[in-house]
Design a protein around this motif. Structure first.
Motif, PDB file in Angstrom:
ATOM      1  N   UNK A 351      61.573 -15.741  19.693  1.00  0.00           N
ATOM      2  CA  UNK A 351      60.605 -14.776  19.171  1.00  0.00           C
ATOM      3  C   UNK A 351      59.179 -15.186  19.542  1.00  0.00           C
ATOM      4  N   UNK A 352      58.237 -14.295  19.230  1.00  0.00           N
ATOM      5  CA  UNK A 352      56.844 -14.533  19.620  1.00  0.00           C
ATOM      6  C   UNK A 352      56.249 -15.722  18.884  1.00  0.00           C
ATOM      7  N   UNK A 353      56.691 -15.960  17.656  1.00  0.00           N
ATOM      8  CA  UNK A 353      56.174 -17.118  16.907  1.00  0.00           C
ATOM      9  C   UNK A 353      56.517 -18.418  17.629  1.00  0.00           C
ATOM     10  N   UNK A 354      57.726 -18.497  18.146  1.00  0.00           N
ATOM     11  CA  UNK A 354      58.146 -19.685  18.894  1.00  0.00           C
ATOM     12  C   UNK A 354      57.301 -19.848  20.149  1.00  0.00           C
ATOM     13  N   UNK A 355      57.177 -18.755  20.929  1.00  0.00           N
ATOM     14  CA  UNK A 355      56.415 -18.843  22.176  1.00  0.00           C
ATOM     15  C   UNK A 355      54.955 -19.186  21.911  1.00  0.00           C
ATOM     16  N   UNK A 356      54.396 -18.607  20.846  1.00  0.00           N
ATOM     17  CA  UNK A 356      52.986 -18.893  20.528  1.00  0.00           C
ATOM     18  C   UNK A 356      52.810 -20.352  20.111  1.00  0.00           C
ATOM     19  N   UNK A 357      53.781 -20.909  19.391  1.00  0.00           N
ATOM     20  CA  UNK A 357      53.665 -22.299  18.942  1.00  0.00           C
ATOM     21  C   UNK A 357      53.661 -23.256  20.136  1.00  0.00           C
ATOM     22  N   UNK A 412      55.505 -32.570  18.033  1.00  0.00           N
ATOM     23  CA  UNK A 412      54.052 -32.710  18.132  1.00  0.00           C
ATOM     24  C   UNK A 412      53.531 -31.845  19.272  1.00  0.00           C
ATOM     25  N   UNK A 413      52.614 -30.910  18.939  1.00  0.00           N
ATOM     26  CA  UNK A 413      51.949 -30.040  19.923  1.00  0.00           C
ATOM     27  C   UNK A 413      50.439 -30.155  19.707  1.00  0.00           C
ATOM     28  N   UNK A 414      49.723 -30.410  20.778  1.00  0.00           N
ATOM     29  CA  UNK A 414      48.252 -30.549  20.698  1.00  0.00           C
ATOM     30  C   UNK A 414      47.853 -31.591  19.652  1.00  0.00           C
ATOM     31  N   UNK A 415      48.559 -32.719  19.672  1.00  0.00           N
ATOM     32  CA  UNK A 415      48.272 -33.848  18.789  1.00  0.00           C
ATOM     33  C   UNK A 415      48.485 -33.527  17.303  1.00  0.00           C
ATOM     34  N   UNK A 416      49.164 -32.426  17.036  1.00  0.00           N
ATOM     35  CA  UNK A 416      49.467 -32.067  15.658  1.00  0.00           C
ATOM     36  C   UNK A 416      50.985 -32.113  15.458  1.00  0.00           C
ATOM     37  N   UNK A 417      51.413 -32.930  14.502  1.00  0.00           N
ATOM     38  CA  UNK A 417      52.846 -33.102  14.244  1.00  0.00           C
ATOM     39  C   UNK A 417      53.304 -32.169  13.123  1.00  0.00           C
ATOM     40  N   UNK A 418      54.413 -31.482  13.375  1.00  0.00           N
ATOM     41  CA  UNK A 418      54.980 -30.554  12.394  1.00  0.00           C
ATOM     42  C   UNK A 418      56.425 -30.932  12.124  1.00  0.00           C
ATOM     43  N   UNK A 419      56.796 -30.902  10.850  1.00  0.00           N
ATOM     44  CA  UNK A 419      58.179 -31.144  10.449  1.00  0.00           C
ATOM     45  C   UNK A 419      58.835 -29.796  10.162  1.00  0.00           C
ATOM     46  N   UNK A 420      59.947 -29.529  10.832  1.00  0.00           N
ATOM     47  CA  UNK A 420      60.662 -28.266  10.655  1.00  0.00           C
ATOM     48  C   UNK A 420      62.024 -28.531  10.009  1.00  0.00           C
ATOM     49  N   UNK A 421      62.372 -27.690   9.031  1.00  0.00           N
ATOM     50  CA  UNK A 421      63.742 -27.628   8.531  1.00  0.00           C
ATOM     51  C   UNK A 421      64.541 -26.748   9.488  1.00  0.00           C
ATOM     52  N   UNK A 441      58.711 -24.440   8.910  1.00  0.00           N
ATOM     53  CA  UNK A 441      57.703 -25.485   8.753  1.00  0.00           C
ATOM     54  C   UNK A 441      57.717 -25.981   7.299  1.00  0.00           C
ATOM     55  N   UNK A 442      58.067 -27.242   7.125  1.00  0.00           N
ATOM     56  CA  UNK A 442      58.078 -27.827   5.775  1.00  0.00           C
ATOM     57  C   UNK A 442      57.117 -29.009   5.691  1.00  0.00           C
ATOM     58  N   UNK A 443      56.208 -29.081   6.644  1.00  0.00           N
ATOM     59  CA  UNK A 443      55.289 -30.223   6.665  1.00  0.00           C
ATOM     60  C   UNK A 443      54.459 -30.305   5.398  1.00  0.00           C
ATOM     61  N   UNK A 444      54.007 -29.152   4.924  1.00  0.00           N
ATOM     62  CA  UNK A 444      53.089 -29.150   3.783  1.00  0.00           C
ATOM     63  C   UNK A 444      53.791 -28.896   2.457  1.00  0.00           C
TER      64      UNK A 444
END
Length: 612
Positions: A351-357, A412-421, A441-444
């Motif tokens: 989906x577009x959310x994936x491609x945009x990320x 990690x994309x653009x030096x930003x790490x995200x934790x996904x369930x 995204x469950x990072x926060x």
């Protein structure tokens, strides 16, 4: 005219394509089916061999236990030591009646003296004292080596599977117990397991008591015995085609039979004959003929109607496919989290959310740089984080096979790490399989409700939620399920002497040590205080015990800094038939407290408790 020529050219091309495709598909299917047929035949052979070996092993194990049971009966050993034939006969007779009634193929039960003479034949009680070891190599062998021996051997009762168990009195060899089972027992046992008919072949040069019999069928250097009359014509056909034993296919009376041979060995593991297994098998070449005929008919029908349908169907299908793709993509794009569709190896859709990320315009752009999204996966600080390969499985298959585990990925994309369930669904159509994967995204918003805040492992709530489901799966699929309860020995002393902060460090340290030695499919949780529990799906009793013993030894060998050396006590229990969840936990907990009461730093399992 030009239109007709173009039409004819298209039809001729269409006919050529159909015939070419039909030919290629037919050849491919023949080759593929031939390979599958060969594989099935090989699997059938392996299954037969395995069932034969398991039948021999189970029989030897069963009658070895019977031998020890008889020897341990009151008065039996004294009668053997005193060579009291009549006393021994009276003591064993009730047991002989039971075991001979439960198995009509049991033709021999005999006690041998260590000097090579016969002490007692339960099947011929009046015949004893003869030097049987001079006539029976197996008897001479056990008198020499004093160890369990078994194999096929002839005797007065004919060819039989003979099991000789040494009789030891305080470590001194005093004789042997022998059981002999006629060949139909093995044949019937395998028939019950596989449904295959079978008969024995014995090498002519070692026929012994059968040497005078001339009615047995000859197959090369072998003679067939105990042949079902219905199989005799088939055996004769086999005999006429082959002068030596081999696995083959024989067609008889419009039926195809697979012939499988398994070597029969004596007590020295030397071949003395074979068992021939006969079972119905599909006729491969008849299948090929049917497939070619069907393919030809289909090709003719397709050539007849495809010319008329091709132009209309093309437009209709193209419109429907375009609409379906748009529809599917619209659904994917409506999901706010990144979503992909993969075949397990490469990306199919996103989906577009994936491609945009990931900063790509399309799936094709992404696939030019990466075959799989797993290229981005990073190692985490726990075992919950996915990697491209886990336990020799691709990550998609691993997630699919372990639905009870909470799976996460770190990217990690653009030096930003995200934790996904990671949540995965499997779509199957015929032989095709697609995985729909949603990354949330469950990072926060990492949930702590299912995790013990001190040790970082699962808490009691988490364990309870998966526990009932695991028991239901074990009952439904008839798989073993083990539970380990353990706690820290003298933990109160640690808190009193070094303080609660030191105690907390010990709890965290032990949690890390145990987590590293459990499998990802196991559920490890803090039950409360210094008590822990581990759930071991699809794990046998012995494996569960060994895991607990390994954990005990590992903890004992670990250095816990301020606290120094620490030990733990363990209780191991297995799920029993129709047992409730609470009862299984109660039994494991009782075994833990039994370990503590009997000296700590040990593993108590149910087997040990029941035999004391």
């Amino acid at each position: 005219m030009k239109t007709n020529r173009l039409k004819n050219k298209i039809l001729l091309t269409l006919v050529s394509v159909i015939l070419g495709v039909a030919t290629i598909v037919t050849l491919y299917n023949i080759i593929h089916d031939k390979g599958q047929n060969d594989l099935r035949m090989e699997e059938a052979y392996q299954n037969v061999r395995l069932n034969y070996e398991e039948s021999i092993y189970e029989t030897v194990h069963f009658y070895t236990a019977r031998a020890h049971s008889n020897l341990n009966s009151p008065g039996v050993m004294d009668a053997i030591l005193s060579r009291d034939h009549d006393r021994l006969y009276q003591l064993i007779l009730p047991r002989w009646k039971v075991i001979s009634n439960e198995n009509s193929s049991l033709v021999v039960m005999q006690f041998h003296n260590a000097d090579g003479t016969s002490l007692l034949r339960m099947h011929q009680p009046d015949v004893f004292g003869d030097p049987i070891a001079l006539q029976r190599p197996m008897v001479a062998y056990i008198h020499k080596h004093h160890t369990l021996v078994y194999g096929f051997e002839e005797g007065r009762q004919g060819l039989a599977l003979r099991i000789l168990v040494p009789i030891l009195n305080q470590g001194t060899y005093v004789g042997a117990v022998e059981f002999g089972l006629s060949t139909p027992f093995i044949i019937d046992k395998i028939h019950r397991h596989t449904g295959y008919d079978a008969f024995f072949l014995v090498k002519e040069k070692i026929l012994g008591t059968f040497s005078h019999v001339d009615r047995y069928l000859a197959v090369g250097e072998y003679r067939a015995i105990d042949v079902d009359p219905e199989l005799v014509p088939l055996v004769k056909l086999y005999q006429s085609k082959y002068d030596r034993l081999q696995d083959t296919i024989i067609k008889y009376k419009n039926q195809t039979f697979a012939i499988t041979t398994v070597a029969v060995n004596n007590y020295l593991n030397q071949p003395i004959g074979a068992i021939i297994f006969v079972h119905a098998a599909p006729d491969f070449w008849e299948h090929v003929l049917q497939m070619v005929t069907a393919t030809g008919l289909i090709a003719l029908i397709m050539m007849g109607i495809l010319g008329w349908m091709i132009s209309r169907l093309y437009d209709s299908i193209s419109t429907q496919m375009n609409f379906q793709q748009m529809y599917n993509q619209t659904i994917l794009d409506a999901i706010p989290s990144p979503v992909i569709v993969t075949d397990g190896h490469q990306l199919v859709a996103a989906n577009q959310t994936f491609l945009a990320y990931f900063h790509y315009e399309s799936v094709l752009d992404f696939k030019r740089d990466h075959a799989c999204v797993c290229d981005y996966f990073e190692e985490g600080d726990t075992h919950d984080y996915l990697m491209p390969m886990l336990n020799e499985q691709r990550w998609t298959d691993y997630v699919s096979d372990h639905p009870l585990i909470d799976h996460k990925v770190k990217i990690t994309i653009d030096h930003k790490t995200t934790i996904f369930d990671v949540k995965l669904s499997v779509l199957r159509f015929q032989e095709e399989k697609r995985y729909v994967v949603i990354f949330t995204d469950i990072s926060s918003m990492q949930s702590i409700s299912m995790t013990d805040p001190l040790t970082g492992i699962a808490n009691r709530l988490h364990f309870t939620m998966v526990y009932e489901h695991a028991i239901n799966v074990a009952f439904r699929e008839k798989r073993p399920l083990g539970v380990i309860f353990f706690d820290i020995d003298y933990f109160k002393h640690i808190n009193d002497k070094y303080g609660h902060l030191a105690g907390d460090k010990v709890l965290k340290h032990i949690s890390q040590v145990v987590s590293k030695r459990l499998r990802k499919s196991d559920i490890f949780a803090r039950w409360g205080g210094e008590e822990f529990v581990a759930l071991l799906p699809d794990t046998s009793f012995e494996e569960s015990y060994q895991i607990a013993e390994t954990l005990r030894q590992t903890i004992e060998a670990e250095n816990f800094e301020i606290a120094g050396k620490i030990t733990c006590s363990f209780g191991v229990a297995m799920l029993e038939e129709n047992e409730s969840a609470d009862m299984l936990l109660k039994r494991a907990d009782e075994l833990l407290y039994e370990a503590k009461a009997s000296g700590r730093n040990r593993v108590i399992r149910q087997e040990l408790r029941e035999t004391h």
